[in-house]
Design a protein around this motif. Structure first.
Motif, PDB file in Angstrom:
ATOM      1  N   LEU A  39       0.834  -1.198   0.000  1.00 39.15           N
ATOM      2  CA  LEU A  39       0.000   0.000   0.000  1.00 39.15           C
ATOM      3  C   LEU A  39       0.877   1.259   0.000  1.00 39.15           C
ATOM      4  O   LEU A  39       0.642   2.213  -0.726  1.00 39.15           O
ATOM      5  CB  LEU A  39      -0.859  -0.034   1.258  1.00 39.15           C
ATOM      6  N   LEU A  40       1.914   1.218   0.853  1.00 40.28           N
ATOM      7  CA  LEU A  40       2.744   2.402   1.019  1.00 40.28           C
ATOM      8  C   LEU A  40       3.724   2.584  -0.125  1.00 40.28           C
ATOM      9  O   LEU A  40       4.117   3.706  -0.435  1.00 40.28           O
ATOM     10  CB  LEU A  40       3.481   2.323   2.359  1.00 40.28           C
TER      11      LEU A  40
ATOM     12  N   LYS B 100      -3.411  12.133  -2.406  1.00 41.41           N
ATOM     13  CA  LYS B 100      -3.773  10.739  -2.162  1.00 41.41           C
ATOM     14  C   LYS B 100      -4.102  10.637  -0.680  1.00 41.41           C
ATOM     15  O   LYS B 100      -3.266  10.969   0.159  1.00 41.41           O
ATOM     16  CB  LYS B 100      -2.558   9.844  -2.445  1.00 41.41           C
ATOM     17  N   VAL B 101      -5.309  10.234  -0.359  1.00 49.04           N
ATOM     18  CA  VAL B 101      -5.724  10.187   1.040  1.00 49.04           C
ATOM     19  C   VAL B 101      -5.856   8.741   1.482  1.00 49.04           C
ATOM     20  O   VAL B 101      -6.616   7.975   0.880  1.00 49.04           O
ATOM     21  CB  VAL B 101      -7.062  10.928   1.245  1.00 49.04           C
ATOM     22  N   TYR B 102      -5.096   8.397   2.492  1.00 44.84           N
ATOM     23  CA  TYR B 102      -5.192   7.053   3.060  1.00 44.84           C
ATOM     24  C   TYR B 102      -6.013   7.117   4.341  1.00 44.84           C
ATOM     25  O   TYR B 102      -5.629   7.789   5.297  1.00 44.84           O
ATOM     26  CB  TYR B 102      -3.804   6.499   3.398  1.00 44.84           C
TER      27      TYR B 102
ATOM     28  N   PRO C 265       6.927  12.229   4.643  1.00 45.22           N
ATOM     29  CA  PRO C 265       5.754  12.044   3.781  1.00 45.22           C
ATOM     30  C   PRO C 265       5.883  12.850   2.488  1.00 45.22           C
ATOM     31  O   PRO C 265       6.264  14.018   2.534  1.00 45.22           O
ATOM     32  CB  PRO C 265       4.611  12.598   4.645  1.00 45.22           C
ATOM     33  N   PRO C 266       5.605  12.225   1.353  1.00 47.76           N
ATOM     34  CA  PRO C 266       5.551  12.989   0.109  1.00 47.76           C
ATOM     35  C   PRO C 266       4.476  14.075   0.230  1.00 47.76           C
ATOM     36  O   PRO C 266       3.501  13.888   0.946  1.00 47.76           O
ATOM     37  CB  PRO C 266       5.152  11.947  -0.942  1.00 47.76           C
TER      38      PRO C 266
ATOM     39  N   PHE D 118      -2.575  11.153   5.545  1.00 51.32           N
ATOM     40  CA  PHE D 118      -3.032   9.990   6.304  1.00 51.32           C
ATOM     41  C   PHE D 118      -4.160  10.403   7.227  1.00 51.32           C
ATOM     42  O   PHE D 118      -4.060  11.408   7.936  1.00 51.32           O
ATOM     43  CB  PHE D 118      -1.901   9.428   7.166  1.00 51.32           C
ATOM     44  N   ILE D 119      -5.234   9.651   7.221  1.00 51.60           N
ATOM     45  CA  ILE D 119      -6.286   9.857   8.215  1.00 51.60           C
ATOM     46  C   ILE D 119      -6.483   8.532   8.937  1.00 51.60           C
ATOM     47  O   ILE D 119      -6.952   7.554   8.346  1.00 51.60           O
ATOM     48  CB  ILE D 119      -7.608  10.325   7.573  1.00 51.60           C
TER      49      ILE D 119
END
Ligand SMILES: [Zn+2]
Length: 530
Positions: free
Chosen positions: A107-108, A121-123, A146-147, A152-153
């Motif tokens: 995923l990462l 891109k929202v994870y 983080p790019p 991240f949520i």
């Protein structure tokens, strides 16, 4: 006609319509308006308070084609696709089913690539505390550097299980439990929009059973609407939830006030014969005593509109304030001890007998003006209460009961209430071998499989069988053989199928989908099991 379950249909899609989390909304709105964005957010809070709902709204705010905003338009293709769960740059993961480090790593690895459609891109990683240590480590690498295009949520019910290294890189928000009155108000709004009549008392019951979870409340409301076919009344809500009619509890407390143990036990027998949940009864008894205590101290607190006003005031007069406090404690303790009691009836009646044993006035004249301090008498079992536990429990020793494999029938007779009752009624039997039972709930109702409800159902089953059993609930395809009425089930199955299809279309990483598709149908045992 397309039927959509209420919890889905009424899931808030904007910060304005979100109920009960004003403090979080305010902070997020501010950050979005000032364009001061963090790259990782953590939402904590119990089930159904809106963690993933907020995550989705935030994802829209970040990706709305009209610009970053606390008021995403809801109309552009990004907003529409996020709302329907098929936005390619919103990656929703349920960590409860994706704990493996390989999946997380994969995923990462994809995170380094720029978003396909959106700005970010929202994870969204739900139940993030379930990730394995190595999966957390994999995530940490991305969190450390983080790019630009990554957000991240994270959401969790159990933040203490998240490594400090991860916590320290997140902006944390604690979501509050919903207050009963805000749940009731929201349910009333939903009913109004749905043009369904409902008694306010019914909504109160549902709000109380939902225990601070809006999702649970809407899910129970859905069940109640199906159950009551047309108008949602207090009686139908009570019957569906398995909650105890106040009149039983008033009768019990009146008997306690008058020192009439035999009368109190008669009421308990009546409750037993009606298969009421004694756990719910003790809880409601505590609620009643709380109201009585309020009436004793601040009589104005009892609303004129309260239909039980007269009875509450009457009880407030016939009990001493210290008594009320003591009985409240006994009810709380009784509930705590209930899982350890031989069975629900024994646990409940022991709590009642304890009230008689510790009555301040051992001669039982109600409303004694002496106001005898409890300290003086507490611990001295009252004489002359007229009942011994042996009288109280007809057939006190239960013979273990058999089970012929007809789960819908057993599910209806179990003494559980609220969400645990829904779990029983909405699930199917997968297997039972005398020692172990496995149930299955449809994907769309997977929240019913949460541990607290499983634990309650397990306790009720153990009480029924009179012995310990192993118990598991899985989530997957069901064949429609639950305890719900056939008519209701058919409508709901429809909705669930829709739900599942929508889910599969959209959100989750493919690896988490497999089990659902594979287990679509399995034959249910109709004959007695061995
Ligand atoms: Zn938009």
């Amino acid at each position: 006609m397309s039927y959509q379950v209420l919890a889905r249909k009424w899931r808030p899609r904007t910060f304005e319509t979100l109920v009960g989390q004003e403090h979080v909304v305010k902070a997020l709105t501010h950050a979005l308006e000032q364009n001061r964005l963090h790259h990782a957010y953590l939402f904590t809070g119990t089930r159904g308070v809106g963690k993933t709902t907020i995550a989705r709204i935030l994802a829209k705010s970040l990706n709305c084609e009209t610009g970053i905003s606390a008021k995403p338009c809801g109309k552009c293709s990004a907003c529409v696709e996020i709302d329907s769960g098929r936005f390619v740059d919103l990656i929703e993961v349920d960590a409860a089913t994706n704990t493996k480090v390989d999946e997380m790593r994969q995923l990462l690895e994809n995170a380094v690539y720029s978003p396909t459609r959106g700005r970010f891109k929202v994870y969204v990683i739900d139940e993030v505390h379930m990730l394995s240590t190595s999966a957390f480590n994999a995530m940490l690498k991305t969190l450390e550097e983080p790019p630009e295009h990554i957000k991240f949520i994270l959401a969790t019910t159990d933040p203490q299980k998240i490594p400090v290294t991860v916590l320290s890189r997140c902006l944390q928000f604690n979501l509050k439990q919903m207050l009963p009155h805000s749940i009731t108000a929201h349910l009333a709004r939903v009913l109004g929009e749905e043009k369904i009549k409902g008694e306010p008392a019914a909504l109160k019951l549902i709000a109380a059973a939902a225990r601070g979870s809006m999702r649970d409340a809407l899910s129970l409301l859905d069940q109640a609407i199906s159950y009551s076919a047309g108008e949602l009344t207090e009686a139908s809500a009570r019957a569906m939830l398995g909650t105890v009619d106040d009149s039983f509890l008033f009768a019990i407390m009146q008997a306690v006030a008058q020192g009439d143990a035999r009368a109190a036990l008669c009421v308990a027998d009546d409750m037993e014969s009606r298969n009421l949940s004694f756990d719910a009864a003790l809880q409601d008894l505590a609620t009643l005593l709380h109201r009585v205590a309020l009436a004793q101290t601040v009589p104005a607190a009892v609303s004129d509109e309260d239909p039980k006003r007269d009875t509450i005031l009457e009880l407030a007069k016939s009990l001493q304030p210290e008594e009320t406090q003591l009985y409240y404690q006994i009810a709380l303790h009784g509930r705590q001890d209930l899982p350890l009691a031989p069975d629900g009836y024994a646990g409940f009646t022991m709590s009642l007998l304890r009230m008689f044993a510790f009555r301040p006035d051992e001669y039982g004249s109600s409303g004694a003006e002496s106001g005898a301090g409890l300290g003086a008498n507490a611990g001295v079992p009252g004489a002359g209460t007229g009942a011994r536990p042996a009288d109280a429990a007809p057939g006190g020793v239960r013979t273990p009961r058999a089970f012929d494999g007809d789960w819908p029938v057993l599910a209806k007779s179990l003494k559980v209430s609220g969400m645990a009752r829904q779990l029983a009624q909405q699930s199917e039997l997968k297997s039972y071998d005398g020692d172990a039972m496995e149930l299955c709930v449809p994907v769309a109702m997977k929240h019913l499989a949460e541990k607290p409800y499983q634990d309650k159902l397990k306790a009720a089953l153990q009480e029924y069988f009179g012995r310990p059993i192993r118990f598991a609930v899985k989530i997957g395809g069901t064949t429609g053989n639950t305890a719900q009425d056939q008519a209701v089930a058919s409508i709901q199955q429809d909705a669930f199928v829709r739900d599942m299809v929508e889910n599969m279309d959209a959100t989750i990483v493919t690896s988490s989908i497999k089990p659902i598709q594979q287990e679509a149908v399995s034959e249910l045992p109709k004959r007695p099991l061995t």
